[in-house]
Design an enzyme around this catalytic site. Structure first.
Site, mmCIF file in Angstrom:
data_model
loop_
_atom_site.group_PDB
_atom_site.id
_atom_site.type_symbol
_atom_site.label_atom_id
_atom_site.label_comp_id
_atom_site.label_asym_id
_atom_site.label_seq_id
_atom_site.Cartn_x
_atom_site.Cartn_y
_atom_site.Cartn_z
ATOM 1 N N ASP A 1 0.866 -1.173 0.000
ATOM 2 C CA ASP A 1 0.000 0.000 0.000
ATOM 3 C C ASP A 1 0.907 1.228 0.000
ATOM 4 O O ASP A 1 2.086 1.142 0.365
ATOM 5 C CB ASP A 1 -0.916 -0.022 1.221
ATOM 6 N N ASP B 1 -0.115 5.113 0.891
ATOM 7 C CA ASP B 1 -0.332 6.033 2.004
ATOM 8 C C ASP B 1 -0.247 5.276 3.321
ATOM 9 O O ASP B 1 -0.970 4.300 3.554
ATOM 10 C CB ASP B 1 -1.711 6.694 1.889
ATOM 11 N N GLY C 1 -10.014 5.181 -0.793
ATOM 12 C CA GLY C 1 -10.040 5.955 -2.035
ATOM 13 C C GLY C 1 -10.498 7.378 -1.783
ATOM 14 O O GLY C 1 -11.284 7.640 -0.861
ATOM 15 N N GLU C 2 -9.995 8.305 -2.616
ATOM 16 C CA GLU C 2 -10.278 9.720 -2.392
ATOM 17 C C GLU C 2 -11.770 10.053 -2.454
ATOM 18 O O GLU C 2 -12.264 10.912 -1.730
ATOM 19 C CB GLU C 2 -9.517 10.587 -3.404
ATOM 20 N N LYS D 1 -12.504 16.098 -5.436
ATOM 21 C CA LYS D 1 -11.274 15.354 -5.704
ATOM 22 C C LYS D 1 -10.275 16.203 -6.484
ATOM 23 O O LYS D 1 -9.082 16.222 -6.172
ATOM 24 C CB LYS D 1 -11.594 14.089 -6.506
ATOM 25 N N SER E 1 -2.637 0.660 -4.515
ATOM 26 C CA SER E 1 -3.169 1.753 -3.707
ATOM 27 C C SER E 1 -4.585 2.117 -4.119
ATOM 28 O O SER E 1 -4.948 2.043 -5.299
ATOM 29 C CB SER E 1 -2.261 2.984 -3.852
ATOM 30 N N ALA F 1 -5.511 5.116 -3.918
ATOM 31 C CA ALA F 1 -5.388 6.496 -4.383
ATOM 32 C C ALA F 1 -5.356 6.532 -5.905
ATOM 33 O O ALA F 1 -4.996 5.551 -6.563
ATOM 34 C CB ALA F 1 -4.127 7.138 -3.821
ATOM 35 N N ARG G 1 -3.909 7.614 -9.628
ATOM 36 C CA ARG G 1 -2.527 7.520 -10.097
ATOM 37 C C ARG G 1 -1.778 8.838 -9.940
ATOM 38 O O ARG G 1 -0.581 8.844 -9.665
ATOM 39 C CB ARG G 1 -2.509 7.078 -11.563
ATOM 40 N N LYS H 1 -1.916 10.906 -7.582
ATOM 41 C CA LYS H 1 -1.409 11.001 -6.213
ATOM 42 C C LYS H 1 -0.301 9.984 -5.969
ATOM 43 O O LYS H 1 0.670 10.272 -5.259
ATOM 44 C CB LYS H 1 -2.546 10.801 -5.210
#
Length: 608
Positions: free
Chosen positions: A5, A7, A44-45, A67, A108, A110, A112, A114
């Site tokens: 992962d 973050d 996820g954001e 976002k 992740s 997140a 791409r 980020k």
């Protein structure tokens, strides 16, 4: 394989992410704290922001707008390149895994954009990883297992041979749903919270995870011994040189005084040679980099490797006098060996932020899946890139009814070439009808190790990179490989001839529809006879008018070609009229054909 992962595992970015989210809501006039986002960490954001919006009862909340603003704030304020948000020990563990023969991937929730920003901020090159899987291509994010399953598939490693490293409860749950072992770290949640999802074991952070934990399920005795040894090594930092020289051998400490000064002097000399030699090499590299800064911007480790090894062009090997059928069979055999080899590279996904021409944005996992694709790395100031356009047009026409697509990846050599309107103008001028993406940051260039313009990368219907070849004069090579690949993957039922969302720029530009001229090149003026000669380049003709612009006649059939003849039969290939100050005594005009920027003296026409 090890699935990291990002973050909270590789990057100490959870707290900066929450701060950026607080800033987003502050701009909306909504009072939130960083703790409000903890329950939605790792999901996820969209859910990270949308979940708090639901809890706070924010009306008319737009997830996409939030976002977009979140990424703008996060990248501008919190994730500067090499800003040091990487966790200590992350790079070391990744390298230990690779040295042990393991594949490594980022998996992740997140987006791409980020992922790339965080890895750059943490000083972790994208090239370290065998695959990067981000949220962009998935509807179901963690705790759903989709991302981990996709990472396992991309690496070609079964889930029972993978292990996940996660910090969020949703991530540990996703690993469990994918039936993949998971190591949890307490960088975001405490041990009790993580224990709910039953990870294999829990460590403090990534620097506390050993290669033994990954390979053998962990051993506290080994782990404690490793930690103790690390402490012992660290404690030597303040020791005297005598102690340091003998720290690993008690007997050598006892015999220090009896060692000969000759041996010590030789040892010192060797150390000095290594020290100052390394320093000299470092300064040489620094001076070279500064002196060749512009060229270094286009370099990448993969590009350097391809340059030194000639790239992945073994598929183009041929024997002189070989027939077409045997050539196709040779390539199909290569593809069969390639598919069973297990060492393929998968093409990276197009970043979502890029601008597209001639089409709506495309994705390999969605629009181009099931198609043989040729990526043409080009830039509009490169004359060689213009020379290969007829080759691409030939192949496109030959396989127009097949699941085959050319995608032009515009990788600008100079900053001004990144301008979308300038690229659109080049697409119109050279009548490019295949999809073109403006990759101004050269993301795909670096990911695929491209090192020159033009370069072609052939991609299989399953996303594997089949071959890479650079330069001009490869029409036959590309034709043979594309044809063989279409046959090979059709036999394996992997082709899908779905339509693409094409919308050609030439059909949407009102100037081309209404103007009688199409990219006129140059003028020749005959003041004595009140005539103006206009090279209507993209209509492949010369237009003759009077000095008031009234049409007199046309020279050339408007068909593209290189043929001398009468006004209505002669053909030109994007003609240019040479600037003149006087006419020949016989009142004739000498026209020189200009082809792709070069004057061709052998192609001339005498016009009455």
């Amino acid at each position: 394989a090890v699935l990291f992962d990002m973050d909270g595992v590789l990057c100490n970015s959870e707290e900066p992410s929450r701060c950026a989210a607080v800033d987003v809501f502050a701009e909306m006039g909504v009072d939130v704290t960083v703790d409000d986002f903890i329950p939605f960490t790792g999901t996820g954001e969209a859910n990270f922001l949308g979940g708090v919006a639901r809890v706070k009862g924010v009306k008319d909340f737009s997830t996409e707008s939030a976002k977009k603003r979140f990424f703008e704030i996060y990248l501008d304020k919190y994730a500067k390149p090499n800003s040091g948000i990487g966790f200590p020990g992350a790079l070391e563990l990744i390298m230990e895994c690779k040295n042990a023969g393991l594949k490594v991937a980022v998996a992740s929730s997140a987006d791409r954009v980020k992922v790339d920003a965080n890895l750059a901020a943490a000083g972790l090159p994208v090239s370290l990883f065998d695959a990067i899987v981000s949220a962009d291509a998935f509807e179901n994010l963690k705790p759903a297992p989709d991302i981990f399953l996709a990472a396992s598939k991309n690496l070609g490693v079964d889930t029972n041979e993978c292990i996940v490293i996660e910090d969020a409860l949703a991530g540990v749950q996703a690993a469990k749903a994918a039936e993949i072992r998971c190591i949890a770290v307490t960088t975001s949640l405490d041990e009790d919270a993580l224990q709910q999802a039953s990870p294999v074991f829990i460590r403090k952070d990534i620097g506390d995870i050993s290669i033994n934990d990954i390979l053998y399920g962990g051993s506290n005795a080994y782990h404690n011994e490793r930690t103790e040894n690390t402490k012992n090594i660290s404690s030597l930092g303040n020791a005297s040189p005598e102690i340091l020289n003998g720290a690993t051998n008690a007997e050598s400490v006892e015999n220090t005084n009896s060692s000969s000064s000759k041996d010590q002097g030789l040892l010192g000399s060797r150390r000095d040679i290594l020290r100052y030699g390394s320093l000299g090499i470092a300064f040489s590299c620094l001076f070279f980099t500064i002196g060749n800064w512009k060229a270094m911007q286009f370099a990448s480790p993969k590009g350097l490797l391809n340059f030194l090894t000639g790239g992945n062009s073994s598929i183009f090997a041929t024997n002189e006098g070989e027939s077409l059928s045997s050539r196709v069979q040779q390539i199909k055999k290569y593809l069969a060996d390639f598919e069973t080899g297990g060492s393929a590279t998968y093409v990276p996904e197009f970043p979502r932020k890029l601008d597209w021409l001639n089409t709506a944005p495309l994705q390999f996992g969605r629009d181009l899946k099931g198609r043989v694709v040729v990526l043409d790395f080009w830039t509009y100031c490169c004359i060689n890139c213009m020379h290969v356009l007829p080759d691409l047009e030939f192949i496109e026409k030959k396989y127009k009814d097949k699941p085959f697509t050319v995608v032009g990846v515009h990788s600008a050599k100079f900053d001004n070439e990144k301008d979308l309107e300038a690229i659109r103008s080049a697409v119109l001028r050279y009548n490019v009808t295949h999809p073109v993406v403006n990759d101004g940051d050269m993301y795909l260039w670096r990911e695929l190790g491209v090192n020159s313009w033009p370069t072609f990368v052939v991609v299989a219907p399953n996303g594997k990179v089949l071959a890479q070849i650079s330069g001009e004069g490869h029409r036959k090579d590309l034709d043979d490989v594309v044809g063989a690949a279409l046959e090979f993957y059709d036999e394996r039922k992997l082709l899908q001839n779905n339509s693409l969302p094409l919308a050609l720029e030439k059909d949407r530009d009102s100037r081309l529809i209404t103007s009688p001229l199409k990219f006129p090149g140059k003028l020749a003026i005959d003041v004595q006879n009140n005539r103006l000669f206009i090279s209507d380049s993209n209509h492949n003709r010369i237009v003759v008018t009077n000095l008031d612009g009234e049409f007199i006649c046309q020279v050339g059939s408007s068909e593209e070609g290189l043929l001398d003849g009468q006004f209505d039969t002669a053909s030109f290939n994007r003609p240019q009229v040479r600037n003149m100050t006087m006419l020949c005594p016989c009142n004739k005009i000498l026209l020189l054909q200009q082809h792709a920027g070069y004057w061709i003296g052998g192609t001339m026409a005498l016009l009455e």
